[in-house]
Design a protein around this motif. Structure first.
Motif, PDB file in Angstrom:
ATOM      1  N   ILE A 268      33.171   4.256  52.371  1.00 54.59           N
ATOM      2  CA  ILE A 268      32.930   5.648  52.755  1.00 54.59           C
ATOM      3  C   ILE A 268      33.626   6.054  54.054  1.00 54.59           C
ATOM      4  O   ILE A 268      34.142   7.172  54.152  1.00 54.59           O
ATOM      5  CB  ILE A 268      31.413   5.951  52.798  1.00 54.59           C
ATOM      6  CG1 ILE A 268      30.855   5.925  51.379  1.00 54.59           C
ATOM      7  CG2 ILE A 268      31.123   7.288  53.452  1.00 54.59           C
ATOM      8  CD1 ILE A 268      29.342   6.005  51.305  1.00 54.59           C
ATOM      9  N   PRO A 269      33.701   5.203  55.080  1.00 60.59           N
ATOM     10  CA  PRO A 269      34.397   5.639  56.304  1.00 60.59           C
ATOM     11  C   PRO A 269      35.873   6.012  56.092  1.00 60.59           C
ATOM     12  O   PRO A 269      36.401   6.857  56.811  1.00 60.59           O
ATOM     13  CB  PRO A 269      34.274   4.428  57.236  1.00 60.59           C
ATOM     14  CG  PRO A 269      33.040   3.743  56.788  1.00 60.59           C
ATOM     15  CD  PRO A 269      33.017   3.922  55.291  1.00 60.59           C
TER      16      PRO A 269
ATOM     17  N   VAL B 187      25.639  10.487  55.423  1.00 62.92           N
ATOM     18  CA  VAL B 187      25.743   9.974  54.052  1.00 62.92           C
ATOM     19  C   VAL B 187      25.231   8.541  53.978  1.00 62.92           C
ATOM     20  O   VAL B 187      24.448   8.182  53.082  1.00 62.92           O
ATOM     21  CB  VAL B 187      27.195  10.073  53.534  1.00 62.92           C
ATOM     22  CG1 VAL B 187      27.391   9.264  52.267  1.00 62.92           C
ATOM     23  CG2 VAL B 187      27.575  11.522  53.300  1.00 62.92           C
ATOM     24  N   VAL B 188      25.631   7.713  54.925  1.00 61.02           N
ATOM     25  CA  VAL B 188      25.176   6.325  54.931  1.00 61.02           C
ATOM     26  C   VAL B 188      23.665   6.254  55.157  1.00 61.02           C
ATOM     27  O   VAL B 188      22.979   5.417  54.554  1.00 61.02           O
ATOM     28  CB  VAL B 188      25.965   5.495  55.979  1.00 61.02           C
ATOM     29  CG1 VAL B 188      25.361   4.125  56.170  1.00 61.02           C
ATOM     30  CG2 VAL B 188      27.421   5.381  55.545  1.00 61.02           C
ATOM     31  N   CYS B 189      23.116   7.145  55.975  1.00 61.08           N
ATOM     32  CA  CYS B 189      21.653   7.185  56.172  1.00 61.08           C
ATOM     33  C   CYS B 189      20.927   7.494  54.867  1.00 61.08           C
ATOM     34  O   CYS B 189      19.929   6.842  54.545  1.00 61.08           O
ATOM     35  CB  CYS B 189      21.282   8.229  57.230  1.00 61.08           C
ATOM     36  SG  CYS B 189      21.594   7.718  58.912  1.00 61.08           S
ATOM     37  N   VAL B 190      21.417   8.464  54.124  1.00 61.60           N
ATOM     38  CA  VAL B 190      20.799   8.816  52.844  1.00 61.60           C
ATOM     39  C   VAL B 190      20.876   7.643  51.878  1.00 61.60           C
ATOM     40  O   VAL B 190      19.895   7.311  51.194  1.00 61.60           O
ATOM     41  CB  VAL B 190      21.455  10.084  52.248  1.00 61.60           C
ATOM     42  CG1 VAL B 190      21.034  10.305  50.814  1.00 61.60           C
ATOM     43  CG2 VAL B 190      21.129  11.300  53.100  1.00 61.60           C
TER      44      VAL B 190
ATOM     45  N   LEU C 299      31.413   7.375  42.942  1.00 61.52           N
ATOM     46  CA  LEU C 299      31.316   5.960  42.579  1.00 61.52           C
ATOM     47  C   LEU C 299      30.074   5.318  43.193  1.00 61.52           C
ATOM     48  O   LEU C 299      29.438   4.468  42.566  1.00 61.52           O
ATOM     49  CB  LEU C 299      32.586   5.223  42.991  1.00 61.52           C
ATOM     50  CG  LEU C 299      33.826   5.595  42.173  1.00 61.52           C
ATOM     51  CD1 LEU C 299      35.091   5.036  42.812  1.00 61.52           C
ATOM     52  CD2 LEU C 299      33.681   5.123  40.738  1.00 61.52           C
ATOM     53  N   SER C 300      29.697   5.748  44.386  1.00 55.03           N
ATOM     54  CA  SER C 300      28.448   5.265  44.996  1.00 55.03           C
ATOM     55  C   SER C 300      27.245   5.726  44.175  1.00 55.03           C
ATOM     56  O   SER C 300      26.320   4.950  43.930  1.00 55.03           O
ATOM     57  CB  SER C 300      28.309   5.778  46.432  1.00 55.03           C
ATOM     58  OG  SER C 300      29.334   5.292  47.247  1.00 55.03           O
ATOM     59  N   ALA C 301      27.268   6.980  43.751  1.00 54.99           N
ATOM     60  CA  ALA C 301      26.176   7.500  42.927  1.00 54.99           C
ATOM     61  C   ALA C 301      26.100   6.769  41.594  1.00 54.99           C
ATOM     62  O   ALA C 301      25.003   6.461  41.102  1.00 54.99           O
ATOM     63  CB  ALA C 301      26.363   9.003  42.709  1.00 54.99           C
ATOM     64  N   LEU C 302      27.244   6.481  40.997  1.00 53.63           N
ATOM     65  CA  LEU C 302      27.270   5.726  39.747  1.00 53.63           C
ATOM     66  C   LEU C 302      26.687   4.333  39.960  1.00 53.63           C
ATOM     67  O   LEU C 302      25.918   3.836  39.118  1.00 53.63           O
ATOM     68  CB  LEU C 302      28.697   5.632  39.210  1.00 53.63           C
ATOM     69  CG  LEU C 302      28.886   4.789  37.953  1.00 53.63           C
ATOM     70  CD1 LEU C 302      28.104   5.379  36.777  1.00 53.63           C
ATOM     71  CD2 LEU C 302      30.368   4.673  37.617  1.00 53.63           C
TER      72      LEU C 302
ATOM     73  N   THR D 202      39.233  12.651  47.561  1.00 62.81           N
ATOM     74  CA  THR D 202      39.012  11.222  47.779  1.00 62.81           C
ATOM     75  C   THR D 202      37.579  10.965  48.212  1.00 62.81           C
ATOM     76  O   THR D 202      36.914  10.048  47.726  1.00 62.81           O
ATOM     77  CB  THR D 202      39.998  10.676  48.836  1.00 62.81           C
ATOM     78  OG1 THR D 202      41.334  10.967  48.410  1.00 62.81           O
ATOM     79  CG2 THR D 202      39.835   9.186  49.030  1.00 62.81           C
ATOM     80  N   PHE D 203      37.071  11.801  49.117  1.00 66.50           N
ATOM     81  CA  PHE D 203      35.684  11.693  49.563  1.00 66.50           C
ATOM     82  C   PHE D 203      34.732  11.863  48.377  1.00 66.50           C
ATOM     83  O   PHE D 203      33.792  11.075  48.191  1.00 66.50           O
ATOM     84  CB  PHE D 203      35.411  12.749  50.636  1.00 66.50           C
ATOM     85  CG  PHE D 203      34.030  12.712  51.203  1.00 66.50           C
ATOM     86  CD1 PHE D 203      33.653  11.701  52.075  1.00 66.50           C
ATOM     87  CD2 PHE D 203      33.113  13.699  50.892  1.00 66.50           C
ATOM     88  CE1 PHE D 203      32.376  11.665  52.615  1.00 66.50           C
ATOM     89  CE2 PHE D 203      31.842  13.676  51.431  1.00 66.50           C
ATOM     90  CZ  PHE D 203      31.468  12.662  52.295  1.00 66.50           C
TER      91      PHE D 203
END
Length: 104
Positions: free
Chosen positions: A60-61, A24-27, A86-89, A79-80
């Motif tokens: 995220i972790p 996820v962090v890579c993307v 929220l990251s996408a927003l 929760t994930f």
């Protein structure tokens, strides 16, 4: 030997959640890099929108660890999903800001 193998097997959900976290962090990193590759001026507003994105990325972790610890608990998955939403927003807000303020 079997005791260690059993203990390692019990850690598999945590290992898998770490792999999910890494991917996820890579993307996010690739998308962030592509957006900021196209932007020359970094304005005050863009800085704070980017800080908002980094806030959610740094969080995220936590939900991925929850998923590793509570494999069958739907609250961990929710929760994930909330943190990724929220990251996408945050990404969406950056894109709108760039389109409306830097490419006029």
């Amino acid at each position: 030997m079997q005791e260690l193998a059993g203990a390692l097997w019990q850690l598999m959900p945590k290992v898998l959640s770490w792999v999910v976290n890494f991917l996820v962090v890579c993307v996010i990193w690739v998308n962030h890099h592509r957006i900021f590759e196209q932007i020359k001026p970094v304005t005050h507003g863009l800085f704070w929108l980017n800080a908002n994105l980094l806030l959610w990325c740094s969080f995220i972790p936590f939900p991925t660890a929850l998923m590793g610890d509570y494999v069958n608990n739907p609250v961990a998955l929710i929760t994930f999903g909330v943190i990724l939403s929220l990251s996408a927003l945050a990404f969406t807000l950056i894109r709108f800001y760039v389109l409306h303020n830097l490419f006029v």
